[in-house]
Design an enzyme around this catalytic site. Sequence first.
Site, PDB file in Angstrom:
ATOM      1  N   HIS A   1      34.559  47.612  32.984  1.00 40.58           N
ATOM      2  CA  HIS A   1      33.258  46.546  33.302  1.00 40.58           C
ATOM      3  C   HIS A   1      31.678  47.292  33.739  1.00 40.58           C
ATOM      4  CE1 HIS A   1      37.170  44.369  33.503  1.00 40.58           C
ATOM      5  NE2 HIS A   1      37.472  44.945  34.057  1.00 40.58           N
TER       6      HIS A   1
ATOM      7  N   HIS B   1      33.865  35.572  30.478  1.00 45.30           N
ATOM      8  CA  HIS B   1      35.536  35.629  30.939  1.00 45.30           C
ATOM      9  C   HIS B   1      35.451  34.773  31.742  1.00 45.30           C
ATOM     10  CE1 HIS B   1      38.651  38.325  32.439  1.00 45.30           C
ATOM     11  NE2 HIS B   1      37.623  38.117  34.255  1.00 45.30           N
TER      12      HIS B   1
ATOM     13  N   TYR C   1      38.210  31.380  33.039  1.00 49.49           N
ATOM     14  CA  TYR C   1      39.668  31.125  33.095  1.00 49.49           C
ATOM     15  C   TYR C   1      39.324  29.917  32.782  1.00 49.49           C
ATOM     16  CZ  TYR C   1      40.367  35.557  36.184  1.00 49.49           C
ATOM     17  OH  TYR C   1      41.100  36.524  35.629  1.00 49.49           O
TER      18      TYR C   1
ATOM     19  N   ASP D   1      46.898  41.162  27.956  1.00 45.75           N
ATOM     20  CA  ASP D   1      45.457  41.552  28.527  1.00 45.75           C
ATOM     21  C   ASP D   1      45.410  42.629  27.723  1.00 45.75           C
ATOM     22  OD1 ASP D   1      43.148  42.470  29.857  1.00 45.75           O
ATOM     23  OD2 ASP D   1      43.794  43.253  31.404  1.00 45.75           O
TER      24      ASP D   1
ATOM     25  N   GLU E   1      38.534  35.828  25.420  1.00 49.49           N
ATOM     26  CA  GLU E   1      37.410  36.155  25.374  1.00 49.49           C
ATOM     27  C   GLU E   1      37.139  36.935  23.981  1.00 49.49           C
ATOM     28  OE1 GLU E   1      37.929  38.665  28.769  1.00 49.49           O
ATOM     29  OE2 GLU E   1      39.228  37.705  29.491  1.00 49.49           O
TER      30      GLU E   1
END
Length: 339
Positions: free
Chosen positions: A32, A102, A104, A160, A226
Site C-alpha cells: 500500500h 478504494h 466501499y 481479494d 477497484e
Amino acid sequence: MPAVSAGASATDVRVDGDVFELSRNGGAHHAHGGHNGFGRRNWQAVEAGPAQATVSLHSPDGEEGYPGAVTMRCTVSLADGWLWIELTAQSDRPTPFNPLHHGYFNLDGTGTIAGHRLTIPASTRLEWAEDNCPTGRFVPVEGALDFRHPRTSDPAVGYDISYMLDEKPGDAPRFAGLVESTSGDLAMEVWTTEPGLHFYDGFKLDVPVPGHGGVAYKPRHGLCLEPTRFSDAPNQPAFPDTILRPGAPYRQRTGFRFVPGDGQGYRIGALGSASTPTPSRFAGHLSPARRGKGKALPQRERVSSLGSSPPSSGGEVVGEADRSGGRPTHRQSPRGGRG
C-alpha cells in the site's frame, strides 16, 4: 492491486536498470505504498463546486524509497446518475505508479453484501503464490471465483482477487462490472479505462469508528470494485506497464452508474455523447430473476459507502488513491498507489 517484488531483497524494484529499495511495512513486504501511503495522507483541496471536487497530493523524490517527485490529482464529479473519478499524475523521473480508488459500496444501505449479485466480464484472474505475491500468470476463473454471469459471493472464500477484464483497455471507459442489490431494485455499473478490476468483499473490515448514521462497519458490510493494473508489474514483463515517465502523464477514468429497477430489467449503458447511455450487449448478463423486483428508494437512502463522503444523491462515497493498489501483504505495492 499492484505491487513490486523480486530483486536482491524482498523490497527491491528495478526501473530502467536501476535498483531502488522500498520501505518495509509488512514484515519483509512493501504494501500500500509504504508506511505513509497515499491512502493515509491529507490531500490538498484544489477546487470544489456543487457537483465536482478536485484534491491533489505531492510525493517528493525518495519518499518510501521511490524515485522521482510525483504530483497527483483526484477529481470526483456527479452527472446524470454517474459518479466519475478521474486520477491524473505526473513525475520528473521514471517511477512505479499504480493508483486506485478504494471505495466501499452497499446497495442495500444496511447490513452485509451477502445478497448482492455481482457480474465481472473477466475470463482470467491473477494467480498468487504462497507468499501472497503474483506468480506472473493469469489463470482461468472457475467455481466461486467466476462472475461472468451474475451470482452472489461465497462468504467462505474471502475475496481479494484481481481480474483481467476481457475487453481491452482504451482511452474511453468500457464496462467492467455490475452489482445488483439484494432485492434487485438498484444496480451499480462500473466503467473504466483500466485493464483490470480488483474485487474485495470486505471480509477483514472492522472500522474502529462509527460510520454513516453511527453504524459500526464489520466484515462484508461493503464491497470494493477497484479498477487497476496489477501487482508486481515492474518485475512481470507480461503485465501492463506501470512505470510513470516524465512527459507522459498518467490518467485513469472510472465511472459508477446507479440504475434503479424499472420492471424492464437493468440495461448496461454504452458511453457516448448522449446524456442517456444506450443499451449494450452486456444486458444479456443480467438475471431475469432479479429484474423489476421492488420499488427503488431514493439513492441517498439506498447507496452506502464506508467513510467520509461528499454530498450527493448517490449516498456516501469515499475514495482512497492507494498507491499500492491492493492486497494487505503484497511484497511491494508502489507508493500507496505508485506501482
